[in-house]
Every structure is written in C-alpha cells, then in structure tokens.
Design an enzyme around this catalytic site. Sequence first.
Site, short mmCIF file in Angstrom:
data_model
loop_
_atom_site.label_atom_id
_atom_site.label_comp_id
_atom_site.label_asym_id
_atom_site.label_seq_id
_atom_site.Cartn_x
_atom_site.Cartn_y
_atom_site.Cartn_z
N CYS A 1 0.85 -0.97 0.40
CA CYS A 1 -0.24 -0.38 0.03
C CYS A 1 0.54 1.44 0.41
CB CYS A 1 -0.65 -0.40 1.38
SG CYS A 1 -0.31 -0.61 2.74
N GLN B 1 2.47 6.04 8.54
CA GLN B 1 0.81 4.02 7.98
C GLN B 1 0.06 4.22 9.21
OE1 GLN B 1 4.99 2.12 5.78
NE2 GLN B 1 2.52 0.80 6.05
N ARG C 1 3.69 3.42 12.31
CA ARG C 1 3.09 3.20 12.46
C ARG C 1 2.78 4.35 13.12
NH1 ARG C 1 0.54 0.04 9.00
NH2 ARG C 1 0.80 -1.67 10.00
N HIS D 1 -2.20 6.24 5.08
CA HIS D 1 -0.84 6.46 4.58
C HIS D 1 -0.57 7.77 4.48
CE1 HIS D 1 -1.35 2.61 6.33
NE2 HIS D 1 -0.56 2.44 5.43
N1 HSE Z 1 2.04 -3.49 5.19
C1 HSE Z 1 1.09 -2.18 4.95
C2 HSE Z 1 1.04 -2.14 6.38
C3 HSE Z 1 -0.17 -3.24 4.20
O1 HSE Z 1 1.18 -2.21 7.71
O2 HSE Z 1 0.17 -0.96 6.26
C4 HSE Z 1 -0.39 -3.50 3.03
O3 HSE Z 1 0.23 -3.40 2.35
#
Ligand code: HSE
Length: 399
Positions: A134, A161, A297, A304
């Site tokens: 993503c 993210q 995150r 994102h």
């Molecule tokens: N790996 C991505 C994430 C989600 O953890 O935000 C999907 O691609």
Amino acid sequence: MRVGFVGWRGMVGSVLLERMRAERDFDHLDPVFFSTSRAGGASPDVGKPAGPLRDANDPAAFAGLDAIVTCQGGDWTNAMHPKLRASGWRGHWIDAASALRMKDDAVIILDPVNRPVIDDAFARGTKDWIGGNCTVSLMMMGLAGLLERDLVEWMTCMTYQAASGAGAQNMRELLQQMGEAHLAAKPLLATPDSSILEIDREVAGILRDDRFPTEHFGVPLAGSLIPWIDKDLGGGMSREEWKGGAETNKILGRGNSVRQDAEAPGAGATHAPPPSRAGRGIHDGKPPIPVESICVRIGAMRCHSQAITMRLREDLPIAEIETLIAGAHEWVRLVPNTRDESIRHLTPAAVTGKLEIPVGRVRKLAMGGHYVGAFTVGDQLLWGAAEPLRRMLRILLAH
Ligand code: HSE
C-alpha cells in the site's frame, strides 16, 4: 467473464465490493463468491444472482472461471495458487496479498503508473496480477510524474502508516487505546485549572499499564507511535522498508537483471527486484533507484502518508516539478505549499475514503538544486489495496 471472489468479507474485500458496486463493474461480469467457512451460504447482494457460496478450499470449485480475485490473504494464496495452476487452471489470478508479488511471472498492478507494463505482460500471456504494497502504491501514485520520466536518482520515503494496514482488529484496538487514554485523563480534563503535567502523568501511566489494550499491536499506538512495520529481515531493515525499494523498482522494471531473494534480502542488495519473465518494465534494464525508508505506524485510521526526500537527475525549477507531479494522472492533486492548504488538504482526516492522492510540501531543499522534499497522503484501502484490483478486471474485460 466468470469471476470468482475470495476474501470478499474482510476489510479490503468489503471496500473492493463497495467500489465495484459504485462503478457498476458487476454489469460486465458474472460473479461467483467463495468462502473458506460458509460454503452453501448466501452470496452478497451485487445486483444480480451469484448462486450459493462455493468452497474456497476446493480446487474443483474454481473450474471454468476466467478470473479469481482474492483478498483472502497470503496463506490462502500460498495454499491454493499452486494447486489450481497444477490442476491446469489457466485463468487470471488477481491478488491483494504479497505472496506472489515478487515472482518472476507476476506483475505488480498499478495501472495509472504501469499500464504499458500490464499491457505488455498481457500480450506475453501473463496470468498473475498482484496488488502492490500500500505505501509503495500510494507513493508511486503521488510521484508518478517524476518517476515515469526517470527524474528520480534516489529517494527516502519516510512513512506514517495507518492502523488499517495492520488489519481490522488493529483499527479497533487503536480506538480502544484512545478511549483508555481519554478515560485516564477525563476527571482532570473536566477541571479547567488542573495541571497539564498531572494530566500527562495520568496518560503516561495508563499507556504503560499492563491492562492497556495491546493484544494486536503489542505496544501502545495511541499517544505514541511504532517505528517498525512487518517482519525483521535482519541487518536493521524491516520487510516493509525492503518492499519500498524492491517493489518500486519491479513496478518500473528497473534492475531486473540483478537477482534477489524476496524472502531474505542481504545487505547491499535491497533495491533490485528479481528478473521478470512477465513483461518489460517502463525502465527495463536500467539500474535500480535506491529507495530507503523508515516505516512507522501512527494513529491514523486508514490513510498512509509519506514524507519524501529525493535527488532529481536535473535541477528543474519548482514550478516545473509541480506541473509534472500534477499532470501525471487524474487522481493526483498538487497542494500549494502553504500552511493553510497543507493542514486542510494534506492529511489523513481530509483524504480518508477518497480516491484522490494529494501531494504537497514540494520545495527545494538546502542540500542543493537537485534536492526536493514532498509529502503525500492516500487511502490505503482504496489506491493502496482495492482499486488496482477492480481496475485490473476492467483491463481484462477491455482486452
Ligand atoms: N504492510 C502495510 C501496512 C499494509 O502494514 O501498513 C498493506 O500493504
């Protein structure tokens, strides 16, 4: 075209069906729905009969389909793709999971960026079409105008993210965490002259409390952040960070003469995808673009964001850079680099649920005329996951 849908009840699958209903995609195909647990049950309402749910674990149930679209996840893909191909099924496999993404004969689909690659691969008989990571897809949608012209010499892509990338349960946990943090501070918040440091102490206390809900994230995200996403590949790099370089270059077709093991990249070999048998890339045979990231995150729900530092091959005026970014495709929006525009239009809160990809904070950096900064945001369930899949079905229908 008879199309089987697997994993349509999950978060990405639900967004996919929502988008397909909105775009009337089902007018053009005959859907069949599968389930790993409820075969025989009722299919979702897509405006036309689809029969009862079929068993997603039975290879015979897929016979006669022209295409499968799966949002079921990598375990199902790893179990069923080899079985179906071994059984002689030659239909198109469209997949949201990363399991097949770096295989030689699979194409990562992001058609506003790599439509020529998709068409070329189709002509060569490619049948496996895999959605990209993503963050990579959203970054490439934002910077398509520069990447397509091969203007980017290298870049860093620092990510912010959202919880949704970790899954539906993680989104719920983020909200539970926010609620707990608020509860801890609530009595003091209600008292206008309470001390902010006392409020902060209460919140810090609950974040570190053993009872704080962290089953899914492992640690607090609300009131904090998590500077690691996906597996630890060793050498200090996360799998999410590795994907930034590997997938960007695979999508562009760069560095595809350099071999790389998708499961265990070694230090110093992090930017090259495996050689492709699936089709020529846009920049076939050119050396890979170094893309480095720290993937983090944060407490956003489903958008994102990426902060980019790049060195361009040319010292272009900023107005030209902006024109190139803005003109790449119909979903990119150039946000003027002012405080007001940025805080209103370049945020997860502004973008959530929308297909547009705003790009802003574009300016030359102090390192010199070739260095440019930018910031971009995108809904990771739309362009980051579901949208390339439904568009691939439309591309197959058009061929
Ligand atoms: N790996 C991505 C994430 C989600 O953890 O935000 C999907 O691609």
